[in-house]
Scaffold this motif. Structure first.
Motif, PDB file in Angstrom:
ATOM      1  N   SER A   1       0.873  -1.248   0.161  1.00  0.00           N
ATOM      2  CA  SER A   1      -0.201  -0.070  -0.125  1.00  0.00           C
ATOM      3  C   SER A   1       0.894   1.252  -0.058  1.00  0.00           C
ATOM      4  O   SER A   1       0.687   2.156  -0.650  1.00  0.00           O
ATOM      5  CB  SER A   1      -1.037   0.059   1.395  1.00  0.00           C
ATOM      6  N   ARG A   2       1.846   1.274   0.822  1.00  0.00           N
ATOM      7  CA  ARG A   2       2.654   2.442   0.950  1.00  0.00           C
ATOM      8  C   ARG A   2       3.375   2.587  -0.407  1.00  0.00           C
ATOM      9  O   ARG A   2       3.916   3.791  -0.821  1.00  0.00           O
ATOM     10  CB  ARG A   2       3.713   2.488   1.933  1.00  0.00           C
ATOM     11  N   ARG A   3       4.009   1.574  -1.096  1.00  0.00           N
ATOM     12  CA  ARG A   3       4.780   1.617  -2.303  1.00  0.00           C
ATOM     13  C   ARG A   3       3.764   2.224  -3.462  1.00  0.00           C
ATOM     14  O   ARG A   3       4.162   3.197  -4.198  1.00  0.00           O
ATOM     15  CB  ARG A   3       5.153  -0.030  -2.874  1.00  0.00           C
TER      16      ARG A   3
ATOM     17  N   ARG B   1       1.178   4.033  -2.981  1.00  0.00           N
ATOM     18  CA  ARG B   1       0.808   5.580  -2.566  1.00  0.00           C
ATOM     19  C   ARG B   1       2.200   6.404  -2.978  1.00  0.00           C
ATOM     20  O   ARG B   1       1.744   7.340  -3.578  1.00  0.00           O
ATOM     21  CB  ARG B   1       0.576   5.632  -1.107  1.00  0.00           C
ATOM     22  N   TRP B   2       3.273   5.938  -2.777  1.00  0.00           N
ATOM     23  CA  TRP B   2       4.591   6.531  -3.151  1.00  0.00           C
ATOM     24  C   TRP B   2       4.642   6.761  -4.887  1.00  0.00           C
ATOM     25  O   TRP B   2       4.828   7.611  -5.356  1.00  0.00           O
ATOM     26  CB  TRP B   2       5.729   5.754  -2.762  1.00  0.00           C
TER      27      TRP B   2
ATOM     28  N   GLY C   1       2.116   6.827  -6.878  1.00  0.00           N
ATOM     29  CA  GLY C   1       1.035   7.601  -7.237  1.00  0.00           C
ATOM     30  C   GLY C   1       1.644   9.213  -7.142  1.00  0.00           C
ATOM     31  O   GLY C   1       1.564   9.917  -8.087  1.00  0.00           O
ATOM     32  N   HIS C   2       2.470   9.441  -6.178  1.00  0.00           N
ATOM     33  CA  HIS C   2       2.876  10.538  -6.003  1.00  0.00           C
ATOM     34  C   HIS C   2       4.073  10.989  -7.078  1.00  0.00           C
ATOM     35  O   HIS C   2       4.085  12.137  -7.546  1.00  0.00           O
ATOM     36  CB  HIS C   2       3.390  10.798  -4.591  1.00  0.00           C
TER      37      HIS C   2
END
Length: 72
Positions: A18-20, A22-23, A25-26
């Motif tokens: 999930s964090r990967r 999200r990153w 996407g940024h």
């Protein structure tokens, strides 16, 4: 055991994916000239042992997206 006490029953693998995502996407919203964008789409340098494929960030993100059945 300490991680289990810290996070309870949270699935650390899903949290990392999930964090990967999200990153990623940024980074996807940033310009092509940014260093983070180059890292995401870049190829690893250096040598590896025989038979070991070079894994890029992009490959990891694609694998994470396939696991959540994203078709974009």
């Amino acid at each position: 055991m300490e991680l289990h006490n810290l996070y309870g029953n949270a699935d650390i693998i899903n949290m990392l994916a999930s964090r990967r995502l999200r990153w990623a996407g940024h980074v996807a919203r940033t310009g092509n000239g940014r260093k983070a964008h180059k890292i995401l789409l870049g190829k690893p340098e250096g040598t590896r042992s025989s038979g070991t494929p070079k894994i890029r960030w992009e490959d990891t993100i694609v694998r994470d997206l396939m696991e959540v059945d994203y078709e974009g």
